[in-house]
Write a protein that holds these residues in place. Sequence first.
Motif, PDB file in Angstrom:
ATOM      1  N   LEU A 256       8.292   7.948   5.985  1.00 52.49           N
ATOM      2  CA  LEU A 256       7.053   8.057   5.231  1.00 52.49           C
ATOM      3  C   LEU A 256       5.873   7.640   6.088  1.00 52.49           C
ATOM      4  O   LEU A 256       5.991   6.760   6.955  1.00 52.49           O
ATOM      5  CB  LEU A 256       7.113   7.178   3.973  1.00 52.49           C
ATOM      6  CG  LEU A 256       8.255   7.487   2.990  1.00 52.49           C
ATOM      7  CD1 LEU A 256       8.205   6.533   1.819  1.00 52.49           C
ATOM      8  CD2 LEU A 256       8.178   8.924   2.530  1.00 52.49           C
TER       9      LEU A 256
ATOM     10  N   SER B 183       6.249   7.313  -7.462  1.00 49.44           N
ATOM     11  CA  SER B 183       5.955   8.559  -6.760  1.00 49.44           C
ATOM     12  C   SER B 183       5.654   8.244  -5.302  1.00 49.44           C
ATOM     13  O   SER B 183       4.664   7.574  -4.989  1.00 49.44           O
ATOM     14  CB  SER B 183       4.752   9.258  -7.412  1.00 49.44           C
ATOM     15  OG  SER B 183       3.625   8.397  -7.396  1.00 49.44           O
ATOM     16  N   TYR B 184       6.518   8.677  -4.440  1.00 47.38           N
ATOM     17  CA  TYR B 184       6.357   8.445  -3.008  1.00 47.38           C
ATOM     18  C   TYR B 184       5.577   9.600  -2.379  1.00 47.38           C
ATOM     19  O   TYR B 184       5.671  10.744  -2.824  1.00 47.38           O
ATOM     20  CB  TYR B 184       7.728   8.320  -2.327  1.00 47.38           C
ATOM     21  CG  TYR B 184       8.510   7.088  -2.742  1.00 47.38           C
ATOM     22  CD1 TYR B 184       8.252   5.854  -2.156  1.00 47.38           C
ATOM     23  CD2 TYR B 184       9.493   7.169  -3.718  1.00 47.38           C
ATOM     24  CE1 TYR B 184       8.972   4.727  -2.532  1.00 47.38           C
ATOM     25  CE2 TYR B 184      10.208   6.048  -4.108  1.00 47.38           C
ATOM     26  CZ  TYR B 184       9.942   4.825  -3.508  1.00 47.38           C
ATOM     27  OH  TYR B 184      10.642   3.725  -3.891  1.00 47.38           O
ATOM     28  N   PRO B 185       4.826   9.304  -1.325  1.00 47.00           N
ATOM     29  CA  PRO B 185       4.114  10.402  -0.653  1.00 47.00           C
ATOM     30  C   PRO B 185       5.084  11.293   0.113  1.00 47.00           C
ATOM     31  O   PRO B 185       6.262  10.966   0.294  1.00 47.00           O
ATOM     32  CB  PRO B 185       3.159   9.658   0.300  1.00 47.00           C
ATOM     33  CG  PRO B 185       3.803   8.324   0.531  1.00 47.00           C
ATOM     34  CD  PRO B 185       4.520   7.986  -0.739  1.00 47.00           C
ATOM     35  N   ALA B 186       4.571  12.407   0.538  1.00 47.32           N
ATOM     36  CA  ALA B 186       5.413  13.342   1.299  1.00 47.32           C
ATOM     37  C   ALA B 186       5.791  12.725   2.643  1.00 47.32           C
ATOM     38  O   ALA B 186       4.959  12.092   3.306  1.00 47.32           O
ATOM     39  CB  ALA B 186       4.657  14.649   1.519  1.00 47.32           C
TER      40      ALA B 186
END
Length: 251
Positions: free
Chosen positions: A141, A121-124
């Motif tokens: 990112l 899960s990557y951050p926004a």
Amino acid sequence: MTEQPPAPQWPTVPPTAEQAPAPQWPTVPPTAEQAPASQWPTMAQVPAAPWPTVPPTGEQAPAQQWPSVPAGQTVPPGPEHSGGQVPVSGGHGPVGQRPAVQGPAVPSWPTVAQAGPRPVSYPAPVRVEVVPGTPYGLAVLGAPKTASGVAASSLATGVGSVLVSLAVWCFGLTGAEPGWGGLVAGAFAVLAILLGAAGIVLGWLGMRQIRLAAGTMTGRGVAISGLVCGAVGFLLAAFGLIVAIALSAGA
């Protein structure tokens, strides 16, 4: 009627002077009233119990109905009840169903994790830059904030400059009368001045680095503290050196 054979007689032994004659068993003659030997009765063939008929597929067998009990009576406890009698609330309805007996729990098979890499899960993204000529874009990112090492170095050198400047004052005042105060204080003053200057420079560089990082770096307060401590140590060391030299020359 068949005649019964006579009972066997024991063999007779001639009597002797030391031995008495053995008694003989009396023979019983057959009589007309004697019944013949009993015979075991023959058992009539028991017909086999028929197997219960199974309803065809699609039809449901009728549910078992419990007998109705008049109002005011109680049902005797069954093997599944722990004790006491179960009162019947209604007089016309059937007795309530017996509780189901819980059997052993069926073990469940453990779930096997799916093979392959786990999703990340990557951050926004902070911003998305469009790649010209393609329907794709480049997501930028946001990086986690880091502390500035230059600011931490500035604080360390600034505090060291203040501590060494206190030693300059101590040696300058205690060695004023013997005449060696100015020389020893001068050696410590050089170290304190160098540390103070390094604290001032590193503090300024740390503030500049944090400003150019655009919010991805922390430690601005540490850089300001290092700059202030370096300046205070620099001034205390320089003023203490002047006082120590003046006292030593006057003595």
